[in-house]
Design an enzyme around this catalytic site. Structure first.
Site, PDB file in Angstrom:
ATOM      1  N   SER A 239       0.796  -1.228   0.000  1.00  0.00           N
ATOM      2  CA  SER A 239       0.000   0.000   0.000  1.00  0.00           C
ATOM      3  C   SER A 239       0.829   1.279   0.000  1.00  0.00           C
ATOM      4  CB  SER A 239      -0.956   0.015   1.192  1.00  0.00           C
ATOM      5  OG  SER A 239      -0.254   0.209   2.406  1.00  0.00           O
TER       6      SER A 239
ATOM      7  N   LYS B 225       0.485   4.801   6.670  1.00  0.00           N
ATOM      8  CA  LYS B 225      -0.042   5.644   5.604  1.00  0.00           C
ATOM      9  C   LYS B 225       0.637   7.009   5.667  1.00  0.00           C
ATOM     10  CE  LYS B 225      -3.055   2.415   4.674  1.00  0.00           C
ATOM     11  NZ  LYS B 225      -2.880   1.530   3.492  1.00  0.00           N
TER      12      LYS B 225
END
Length: 228
Positions: A37, A91
Site C-alpha cells: 500500500s 499511511k
C-alpha cells in the site's frame, strides 16, 4: 530452585527486558511492511523505525494520550491503529483538521487546488510472483514536500471522491500506492489518538517476495535510508 531465587538471580536480565518492552511501547518501535500500500516509498520486507513520541506521550499499550508533544504535518508517514478494526497500518498524512479534501481521477484536490504531479513514468509492477501489471510512478508535490506515488491504471480502484472537510482532531490518510491501499477513502478520517507515531527511516530491508528469484534477499541499498 524456587521462583524467588530465580527472579533474584536474573533480576538484571528481567529489568532489561522490562525496560526494553517499555521503550518499544512508549518511545520507539519498528514495524515490518507487510503489504504494497505504500509502494514505491516502502516495499514489502522493509522494517521501518517509528518515533512514538513524535506526537503524543501515551499510556503504554493503550491509545490514552497523557501529553501532546507535537503536531502531525502534511506529508508525514505514520503508523496507526485502524479505527475500524484495530489493524496496524502505515499511511501518509494528506489532510489536517479543517482541510477540504477531494479526488478526481486519482488527482488529489486539497482546499480546492489540485496537487501537481511531475516526472510521470510507466513501468511494470509485480503484484505477486508471475503477476505483473502496468504502473505509473510520479512525484506528488505536497506543501513543498515532494514524494513518490504510484497508480495502477488497469486495476479497479476508488479514483474519485466528493469533497469532505476533515473534522477537528482527525486526519485524512492515503497510501502512496493510490490504487492499492485501504486508507481514509475506505476507513474514514483517523482520530489523533489512533496515530502511533511517525516513521522516519527504513532500518533494514529484504526481498521476501522472490522478485529476483531469491527468498529473503537483502536490499542493502535501502538499509538505514530516510523515508521521504
Amino acid at each position: 530452585m524456587d521462583i524467588r531465587h530465580t527472579l533474584k538471580a536474573n533480576r538484571g536480565f528481567i529489568l532489561f527486558l522490562f525496560s526494553f518492552a517499555l521503550l518499544r511501547t512508549a518511545v520507539a518501535d519498528w514495524n515490518p511492511i507487510p503489504s504494497a500500500s505504500m509502494r514505491p516509498t516502502l516495499l514489502e520486507g522493509d522494517v521501518v523505525l517509528v518515533n512514538r513520541l513524535a506526537y503524543d506521550l501515551k499510556q503504554p499499550l493503550t491509545d490514552i494520550v497523557l501529553l501532546p508533544l507535537g503536531e502531525p504535518q502534511r506529508g508525514d508517514v505514520v503508523t496507526l491503529n485502524s479505527p475500524t478494526d484495530g489493524t496496524r497500518l502505515i499511511k501518509r498524512v494528506l489532510g489536517l483538521p479543517g482541510d477540504r479534501i477531494a479526488m478526481r481521477d486519482d488527482v488529489l484536490i486539497l482546499n480546492g487546488r489540485p496537487l501537481a504531479y511531475r516526472d510521470a513514468r510507466r513501468r511494470g509492477e509485480t503484484l505477486a510472483p508471475g503477476w505483473v501489471v502496468d504502473a505509473v510512478r510520479a512525484t506528488e508535490e505536497l506543501d513543498g514536500r515532494p514524494h513518490a506515488v504510484q497508480f495502477l491504471p488497469a486495476t479497479p480502484a476508488r479514483r474519485d471522491m466528493t469533497e469532505i472537510t476533515v473534522p477537528p482532531g482527525r486526519y485524512f490518510l492515503l497510501g502512496d500506492n493510490r490504487d492499492n491501499s485501504a486508507d481514509s477513502r475506505f476507513i474514514g478520517t483517523v482520530p489523533r489518538e489512533k496515530l502511533i507515531g511517525r516513521a522516519h527511516h527504513v532500518l533494514v530491508s529484504a526481498d521476501w517476495l522472490g522478485e529476483d528469484g531469491w527468498r529473503l534477499a537483502p536490499r542493502f541499498s535501502r538499509w538505514v535510508s530516510t523515508i521521504l
